[in-house]
Every structure is written in C-alpha cells, then in structure tokens.
Design a protein around this motif. Structure first.
Motif, PDB file in Angstrom:
ATOM      1  N   ASP A 116       0.718  -1.242  -0.033  1.00  0.00           N
ATOM      2  CA  ASP A 116       0.000   0.094  -0.161  1.00  0.00           C
ATOM      3  C   ASP A 116       0.867   1.564   0.225  1.00  0.00           C
ATOM      4  OD1 ASP A 116      -2.562   1.380   0.275  1.00  0.00           O
ATOM      5  OD2 ASP A 116      -1.617   1.985   2.344  1.00  0.00           O
ATOM      6  N   MET A 117       2.135   0.945   0.442  1.00  0.00           N
ATOM      7  CA  MET A 117       3.061   2.186   0.653  1.00  0.00           C
ATOM      8  C   MET A 117       3.378   2.732  -0.714  1.00  0.00           C
ATOM      9  SD  MET A 117       5.564   1.227   3.560  1.00  0.00           S
ATOM     10  CE  MET A 117       4.907   0.550   5.150  1.00  0.00           C
ATOM     11  N   VAL A 118       3.250   2.179  -1.944  1.00  0.00           N
ATOM     12  CA  VAL A 118       3.554   2.567  -3.081  1.00  0.00           C
ATOM     13  C   VAL A 118       2.629   4.187  -3.528  1.00  0.00           C
ATOM     14  CG1 VAL A 118       4.572   0.617  -4.236  1.00  0.00           C
ATOM     15  CG2 VAL A 118       1.989   1.295  -4.567  1.00  0.00           C
ATOM     16  N   ARG A 119       1.774   4.160  -2.744  1.00  0.00           N
ATOM     17  CA  ARG A 119       0.736   5.483  -2.942  1.00  0.00           C
ATOM     18  C   ARG A 119       1.744   6.651  -2.397  1.00  0.00           C
ATOM     19  NH1 ARG A 119      -2.195   6.610   1.983  1.00  0.00           N
ATOM     20  NH2 ARG A 119      -1.529   4.937   3.605  1.00  0.00           N
ATOM     21  N   PHE A 120       2.890   6.431  -1.641  1.00  0.00           N
ATOM     22  CA  PHE A 120       3.481   7.831  -1.325  1.00  0.00           C
ATOM     23  C   PHE A 120       4.618   8.087  -2.158  1.00  0.00           C
ATOM     24  CE2 PHE A 120       2.303   5.752   3.111  1.00  0.00           C
ATOM     25  CZ  PHE A 120       1.483   6.672   3.288  1.00  0.00           C
ATOM     26  N   GLY A 121       4.791   7.194  -3.012  1.00  0.00           N
ATOM     27  CA  GLY A 121       5.992   7.584  -3.895  1.00  0.00           C
ATOM     28  C   GLY A 121       6.934   6.590  -4.482  1.00  0.00           C
ATOM     29  N   ASP A 122       8.072   6.809  -4.783  1.00  0.00           N
ATOM     30  CA  ASP A 122       9.113   5.848  -5.027  1.00  0.00           C
ATOM     31  C   ASP A 122       9.707   5.448  -3.777  1.00  0.00           C
ATOM     32  OD1 ASP A 122       8.715   6.179  -7.838  1.00  0.00           O
ATOM     33  OD2 ASP A 122      10.307   7.857  -7.853  1.00  0.00           O
ATOM     34  N   LEU A 123      10.013   3.970  -3.762  1.00  0.00           N
ATOM     35  CA  LEU A 123      10.434   3.594  -2.195  1.00  0.00           C
ATOM     36  C   LEU A 123      11.516   2.549  -2.687  1.00  0.00           C
ATOM     37  CD1 LEU A 123       7.025   1.701  -1.266  1.00  0.00           C
ATOM     38  CD2 LEU A 123       7.723   3.957  -0.722  1.00  0.00           C
ATOM     39  N   ILE A 124      12.251   2.572  -1.158  1.00  0.00           N
ATOM     40  CA  ILE A 124      13.536   1.565  -1.190  1.00  0.00           C
ATOM     41  C   ILE A 124      13.133   0.776   0.169  1.00  0.00           C
ATOM     42  CG2 ILE A 124      15.232   3.360  -0.335  1.00  0.00           C
ATOM     43  CD1 ILE A 124      17.262   1.631  -1.717  1.00  0.00           C
ATOM     44  N   VAL A 125      12.960  -0.540  -0.096  1.00  0.00           N
ATOM     45  CA  VAL A 125      12.238  -1.343   0.959  1.00  0.00           C
ATOM     46  C   VAL A 125      13.333  -2.250   1.126  1.00  0.00           C
ATOM     47  CG1 VAL A 125      10.180  -2.512   1.698  1.00  0.00           C
ATOM     48  CG2 VAL A 125       9.988  -0.793   0.053  1.00  0.00           C
ATOM     49  N   GLU A 126      13.586  -2.459   2.541  1.00  0.00           N
ATOM     50  CA  GLU A 126      14.576  -3.477   3.125  1.00  0.00           C
ATOM     51  C   GLU A 126      13.818  -4.521   3.836  1.00  0.00           C
ATOM     52  OE1 GLU A 126      16.663  -2.960   6.455  1.00  0.00           O
ATOM     53  OE2 GLU A 126      16.630  -0.664   6.269  1.00  0.00           O
ATOM     54  N   GLY A 127      14.533  -5.805   3.683  1.00  0.00           N
ATOM     55  CA  GLY A 127      13.633  -6.701   4.525  1.00  0.00           C
ATOM     56  C   GLY A 127      14.239  -8.245   4.248  1.00  0.00           C
ATOM     57  N   ARG A 128      13.345  -9.054   4.378  1.00  0.00           N
ATOM     58  CA  ARG A 128      13.819 -10.736   4.156  1.00  0.00           C
ATOM     59  C   ARG A 128      13.049 -11.297   2.992  1.00  0.00           C
ATOM     60  NH1 ARG A 128      15.511  -9.003   8.126  1.00  0.00           N
ATOM     61  NH2 ARG A 128      16.630  -9.593   9.833  1.00  0.00           N
ATOM     62  N   ASP A 129      11.814 -10.811   2.649  1.00  0.00           N
ATOM     63  CA  ASP A 129      11.136 -11.209   1.457  1.00  0.00           C
ATOM     64  C   ASP A 129      10.803 -10.259   0.489  1.00  0.00           C
ATOM     65  OD1 ASP A 129       9.278  -9.890   2.997  1.00  0.00           O
ATOM     66  OD2 ASP A 129       7.830 -11.334   2.824  1.00  0.00           O
ATOM     67  N   ILE A 130      11.343  -8.891   0.326  1.00  0.00           N
ATOM     68  CA  ILE A 130      10.938  -7.948  -0.354  1.00  0.00           C
ATOM     69  C   ILE A 130      11.142  -8.375  -1.973  1.00  0.00           C
ATOM     70  CG2 ILE A 130      11.142  -5.474  -1.011  1.00  0.00           C
ATOM     71  CD1 ILE A 130       9.877  -6.443   1.936  1.00  0.00           C
ATOM     72  N   THR A 131      12.269  -8.962  -2.245  1.00  0.00           N
ATOM     73  CA  THR A 131      12.659  -9.473  -3.742  1.00  0.00           C
ATOM     74  C   THR A 131      11.756 -10.721  -4.089  1.00  0.00           C
ATOM     75  OG1 THR A 131      14.457 -10.540  -2.748  1.00  0.00           O
ATOM     76  CG2 THR A 131      15.141  -8.312  -3.411  1.00  0.00           C
ATOM     77  N   THR A 132      11.817 -11.463  -3.226  1.00  0.00           N
ATOM     78  CA  THR A 132      11.029 -12.971  -3.401  1.00  0.00           C
ATOM     79  C   THR A 132       9.276 -12.503  -3.331  1.00  0.00           C
ATOM     80  OG1 THR A 132      10.933 -13.414  -1.046  1.00  0.00           O
ATOM     81  CG2 THR A 132      12.928 -14.169  -2.585  1.00  0.00           C
ATOM     82  N   ALA A 133       8.949 -11.745  -2.514  1.00  0.00           N
ATOM     83  CA  ALA A 133       7.385 -12.145  -2.262  1.00  0.00           C
ATOM     84  C   ALA A 133       6.663 -10.678  -2.209  1.00  0.00           C
ATOM     85  CB  ALA A 133       7.158 -12.659  -0.949  1.00  0.00           C
ATOM     86  N   VAL A 134       7.139  -9.577  -1.603  1.00  0.00           N
ATOM     87  CA  VAL A 134       6.572  -8.427  -1.497  1.00  0.00           C
ATOM     88  C   VAL A 134       6.522  -7.730  -3.025  1.00  0.00           C
ATOM     89  CG1 VAL A 134       6.258  -6.299  -0.441  1.00  0.00           C
ATOM     90  CG2 VAL A 134       7.106  -8.336   1.022  1.00  0.00           C
ATOM     91  N   PHE A 135       7.794  -7.428  -3.429  1.00  0.00           N
ATOM     92  CA  PHE A 135       7.778  -6.675  -4.693  1.00  0.00           C
ATOM     93  C   PHE A 135       8.999  -7.633  -5.659  1.00  0.00           C
ATOM     94  CE2 PHE A 135       7.045  -3.004  -1.828  1.00  0.00           C
ATOM     95  CZ  PHE A 135       5.885  -2.581  -2.445  1.00  0.00           C
ATOM     96  N   PRO A 136       8.159  -8.637  -6.191  1.00  0.00           N
ATOM     97  CA  PRO A 136       9.263  -9.748  -7.114  1.00  0.00           C
ATOM     98  C   PRO A 136       9.337  -9.132  -8.432  1.00  0.00           C
ATOM     99  CG  PRO A 136       7.061 -10.775  -6.556  1.00  0.00           C
ATOM    100  CD  PRO A 136       6.981  -9.491  -5.643  1.00  0.00           C
ATOM    101  N   GLU A 137       8.403  -8.186  -8.617  1.00  0.00           N
ATOM    102  CA  GLU A 137       8.445  -7.657 -10.098  1.00  0.00           C
ATOM    103  C   GLU A 137       9.520  -6.243 -10.494  1.00  0.00           C
ATOM    104  OE1 GLU A 137       6.765  -9.187 -12.087  1.00  0.00           O
ATOM    105  OE2 GLU A 137       5.539 -10.386 -10.727  1.00  0.00           O
TER     106      GLU A 137
END
Ligand code: DC
Length: 232
Positions: A116-137
């Motif tokens: 839902d945070m993409v509504r705020f603009g461009d993001l740099i997101v850190e975590g454990r599953d961001i590349t695999t599950a949250v934003f895999p595209e």
C-alpha cells in the motif's frame, strides 16, 4: 507508477545504512519492513498474546493497526498515535520477532501494508522477502550479505551508538545466527536470494562502496536524479 528498489538480506548485512543512503540520493522513501514485524511482536507481548500459539497470534495480527506516514525521507510508523522508538529494538523483541514472522497471517498483514505504501511515491524497501514475495516484479532487486562476524560487530556498534548495547559481540552473533536460521527455513516467504537479484557481499566493502554497487546496477533511467548527497 511508483518505482521500488528491493533489498533483502540477513541481520547486520548493512541493509539499513545502504538503503537510507541510496534513498536519500535518489529521493526514494526508505521503508524498514523489519520494524513492522517488530511492532507486531511488541504489540503481542504488550497484550499478553502467547507468541507460541499460531492461532492466537493470527487472530491478534488482524486487529493491529499501524499508521504509516512519510517523514524526512522515510516511512515512519505510529501505533495508537505513538511511535515505538527503541521499544522494538530490545533483546526480547529480537528473540520473539523471527518466530512471529513465521505466521502467515502476520506476513500477509505486513505485506499488505508494504504494498500500500507505493501510494506515497518511489520506495526503497529493505527486509527478508521484499525481492521474493512483496515486490518480486521490481527491476532493482538486491541480496546483501556479509560474514556473521562482520554483521555481529556492526550490530553491536550500532547498539553502542544508540546507547542500547547490553550484549557482547559473541551474544549478538549467536542471536543473529539464531534469527537467520528461523528466517531462512520458515515455510512462508523464507529469506533467500531471489532469481535475478544481484548478490552483494559487503564483508570487505565500505558503505560507500556498497552504495555505489547498488547505484551502478539500477535501471539507467532511474539514475538521472542522483544527487551528490551521501546521506552520511
Ligand atoms: O530486519 P529486522 O532485524 O528488524 O527484522 C526483524 C525480524 O522480522 C527478522 O528476524 C525477520 C523478520 N522479517 C521478515 O520476516 N521479513 C521481512 N521482510 C523483514 C523482517
């Protein structure tokens, strides 16, 4: 449409420092997804939820509300109007956060907040599953690693700087290895290198060198807005 840079990796690999700096240089909002799992854990403990009961945790997770607000280049979080601060950085939260993050209902709720945070603009997101599950595209996905020794030393240094150090480097190392084991073997969205993500080993790299490696690998038209700001 908002652009997303996704950075995964184990604790202490340098995700926070690197993503804050890259975010500042590009004008992308920094998102610490681990803080949301820590907030869930903190709220469970405060409300006396048995964190070993998946059902109890799942039922509680659906009731937790977090307000996500852009501020000063990052997304900050409020629970009942209050920022959690260092209450979510204690050894107790460190210990309970990984087991709690294995619960699918918790992951689904945090994933929905993050998307839902993409509504705020461009993001740099850190975590454990961001590349695999949250934003895999995302076309900008990174897997940041470092030796366990380097990671433990960095974490302890950060804790000393914040005035919250209460464990030796060896204890910090044991705690982060225990979390790595749970995070990378869980059933739902385990920590792993995504196909197509660029792996960066930061053990012998400075923050500046790691930042530069990330910047070099971004899609060409994302780099137009780089400012001289290092975020240091
Ligand atoms: O990055 P951190 O140490 O603040 O994360 C706390 C815990 O949250 C970590 O042990 C695993 C979990 N986590 C997760 O499962 N998925 C994420 N995207 C971020 C964190």
């Amino acid at each position: 449409m908002s652009r997303v840079i996704a950075i995964d990796g184990p604790s202490g690999a340098g995700k926070s420092s690197v993503s804050k700096r890259v975010g500042k240089m590009l004008g992308f909002l920094h998102v610490d997804s681990g803080a949301l799992y820590r907030i869930m854990t903190w709220q469970c403990l405060l409300n006396g939820i048995d964190t070993s009961s998946t059902d109890a945790v799942a039922a509680f997770a659906s009731k937790v509300n977090v307000d996500c607000v852009p501020r000063g280049g990052s997304i900050v979080y409020f629970i009942n109007g209050q920022e959690p601060g260092d209450a979510i950085r204690t050894p107790e939260i460190n210990k309970h956060a990984s087991p709690l993050a294995t619960v699918k209902a918790v992951r689904d709720r945090v994933t929905a907040w993050l998307r839902d945070m993409v509504r705020f603009g461009d993001l740099i997101v850190e975590g454990r599953d961001i590349t695999t599950a949250v934003f895999p595209e995302s076309p900008a996905r990174f897997y940041l690693v470092a030796s366990a020794e380097a990671r433990a030393e960095r974490r302890r240094k950060e804790e000393i700087e914040k005035g919250i150090a209460n464990q030796s480097t060896e204890e910090v190392k044991r705690s982060l290895l225990a979390r790595d084991a749970i995070d990378s073997t869980r059933k739902h969205a385990p920590l792993k290198k995504a196909d197509g993500a660029l792996e960066i080993d930061s053990t012998y790299l400075t923050i500046e060198e790691t930042v530069q490696t990330v910047l070099d690998a971004l899609p060409a038209d994302w780099k137009h807005e780089i400012t001289a700001e290092t975020g240091a």
